[in-house]
Design a protein around this motif. Structure first.
Motif, PDB file in Angstrom:
ATOM      1  N   ASP A 134      43.224  35.910  36.982  1.00  0.00           N
ATOM      2  CA  ASP A 134      43.808  37.243  37.111  1.00  0.00           C
ATOM      3  C   ASP A 134      43.222  38.001  38.301  1.00  0.00           C
ATOM      4  O   ASP A 134      43.856  38.892  38.864  1.00  0.00           O
ATOM      5  N   SER A 135      42.015  37.648  38.730  1.00  0.00           N
ATOM      6  CA  SER A 135      41.389  38.341  39.857  1.00  0.00           C
ATOM      7  C   SER A 135      42.067  38.031  41.182  1.00  0.00           C
ATOM      8  O   SER A 135      41.873  38.755  42.164  1.00  0.00           O
ATOM      9  N   LEU A 136      42.879  36.977  41.243  1.00  0.00           N
ATOM     10  CA  LEU A 136      43.501  36.583  42.502  1.00  0.00           C
ATOM     11  C   LEU A 136      44.636  37.510  42.911  1.00  0.00           C
ATOM     12  O   LEU A 136      45.058  37.508  44.063  1.00  0.00           O
ATOM     13  N   HIS A 137      45.146  38.304  41.985  1.00  0.00           N
ATOM     14  CA  HIS A 137      46.322  39.124  42.260  1.00  0.00           C
ATOM     15  C   HIS A 137      46.064  40.621  42.115  1.00  0.00           C
ATOM     16  O   HIS A 137      47.004  41.407  42.301  1.00  0.00           O
ATOM     17  N   ILE A 138      44.866  41.026  41.791  1.00  0.00           N
ATOM     18  CA  ILE A 138      44.591  42.434  41.503  1.00  0.00           C
ATOM     19  C   ILE A 138      43.455  42.928  42.380  1.00  0.00           C
ATOM     20  O   ILE A 138      42.402  42.294  42.456  1.00  0.00           O
ATOM     21  N   ARG A 139      43.664  44.068  43.017  1.00  0.00           N
ATOM     22  CA  ARG A 139      42.665  44.620  43.915  1.00  0.00           C
ATOM     23  C   ARG A 139      41.648  45.455  43.124  1.00  0.00           C
ATOM     24  O   ARG A 139      41.676  46.686  43.111  1.00  0.00           O
ATOM     25  N   LYS A 140      40.786  44.718  42.430  1.00  0.00           N
ATOM     26  CA  LYS A 140      39.651  45.291  41.722  1.00  0.00           C
ATOM     27  C   LYS A 140      38.385  44.601  42.235  1.00  0.00           C
ATOM     28  O   LYS A 140      38.466  43.519  42.821  1.00  0.00           O
ATOM     29  N   PRO A 141      37.210  45.201  42.007  1.00  0.00           N
ATOM     30  CA  PRO A 141      35.979  44.502  42.394  1.00  0.00           C
ATOM     31  C   PRO A 141      35.902  43.129  41.740  1.00  0.00           C
ATOM     32  O   PRO A 141      36.137  42.982  40.536  1.00  0.00           O
ATOM     33  N   GLY A 142      35.585  42.109  42.527  1.00  0.00           N
ATOM     34  CA  GLY A 142      35.588  40.748  42.025  1.00  0.00           C
ATOM     35  C   GLY A 142      34.632  40.511  40.880  1.00  0.00           C
ATOM     36  O   GLY A 142      34.921  39.732  39.963  1.00  0.00           O
ATOM     37  N   HIS A 143      33.500  41.212  40.879  1.00  0.00           N
ATOM     38  CA  HIS A 143      32.515  40.973  39.823  1.00  0.00           C
ATOM     39  C   HIS A 143      33.012  41.446  38.457  1.00  0.00           C
ATOM     40  O   HIS A 143      32.493  41.024  37.431  1.00  0.00           O
TER      41      HIS A 143
END
Length: 284
Positions: free
Chosen positions: A167-176
């Motif tokens: 899900d982190s690949l498509h959302i501009r949130k902090p990766g951690h």
């Protein structure tokens, strides 16, 4: 808090939260009729800190003991509503700025949707029309579940996001926030930077970027490229001598741009006579 022609909307808000189901409210009107949890919130901040303060989660220190952090997983499919009232100041702001909004948000002012965001890393600015001075306004921010939203994204076979982080690949949130081998997953949500209402200035310099071109005995000359929100792009040279900055600027409104130059005489020579009197020297 008021600063010149702006006010901060930081401080006390109300936070409503509930599972993001088909029956979940998608407007302030429906939220008012919905039977969900509501706790005090603090802006800037995030939902976990507000839930800790309200006794809904273990303390911040205890949250990292044992498997307490796993309690946050049940809230990943929740949506969150930040709501607050404010009074229209006498200078009537026309711009609303969120310095940091995490992340998939919809913004409502007096019941009307004025915009949305999908990037927790950058500021977002919206044009607003407030009620007359002295009257109350209601600002509401709906933050949707990033985990649920990511389920609707395509996954290319060449992409890799560890076992649980696609899900982190498509959302501009902090990766951690999505969890790593050295830190737990805390997906989070919230208004994590200040919220500002202001009267937009007629001319404004934003996002200055500078680098040194040469260092002389008299000082350092810097090339500056700046973006301005009324009349286009500012490009030019700012001169630094000792502890004083000198920028020579011509505001060419007819051409919808600005011109910078290190020499006021050179600049005047390059302009039409009716433009030469618009030169302004700034000292920073």
């Amino acid at each position: 808090m008021r600063q010149n022609n702006s006010i901060l909307l930081d401080g006390k808000w109300q936070l409503y939260y509930h599972p993001e189901e088909k029956t979940a409210p998608d407007s302030p009107e429906k939220l008012a009729a919905y039977d969900g949890e509501c706790i005090p919130a603090c802006v800037p901040g995030n939902v976990e800190l507000d839930m800790i303060e309200a006794g809904k989660l273990p303390s911040e220190k205890e949250l990292y003991f044992g498997d307490n952090i796993m309690q946050l997983l049940s809230f990943e499919h929740y949506q969150w509503w930040y709501v607050r009232e404010f009074e229209t100041p006498d200078f009537i702001p026309d711009e609303l700025i969120f310095k940091g909004l995490d992340c998939l948000a919809e913004i409502f002012l007096n019941g009307e949707k004025i915009g949305s965001t999908d990037n927790a890393m950058i500021p977002h600015t919206f044009n607003v029309s407030l009620r007359p001075a002295g009257e109350k306004n209601i600002l509401a921010v709906r933050i949707r579940s990033a985990a649920l939203w990511a389920r609707n994204c395509d996954r290319a076979g060449c992409l890799y996001g560890n076992n649980y982080n696609f899900d982190s690949l498509h959302i501009r949130k902090p990766g951690h926030a999505f969890g790593k081998d050295i830190n737990p997953r805390v997906l989070s949500a919230g208004i994590w930077k200040s919220v500002i209402l202001r009267k937009r200035p007629e001319t404004e310099i934003l996002n200055p970027a500078m680098y040194a071109m040469a260092i002389n005995p008299d000082g350092t000359f810097l090339w500056c490229e700046r973006t301005e929100n009324v009349n286009g792009t500012l490009r030019g040279i700012t001169e630094y001598l000792g502890d004083t900055w000198h920028t020579y600027c011509s505001c060419l409104l007819e051409r919808k741009r600005h011109t910078f130059c290190t020499s006021e005489e050179y600049l005047k020579d390059s302009l039409r006579p009716e433009e030469a009197d618009k030169i302004t020297e700034f000292t920073h």
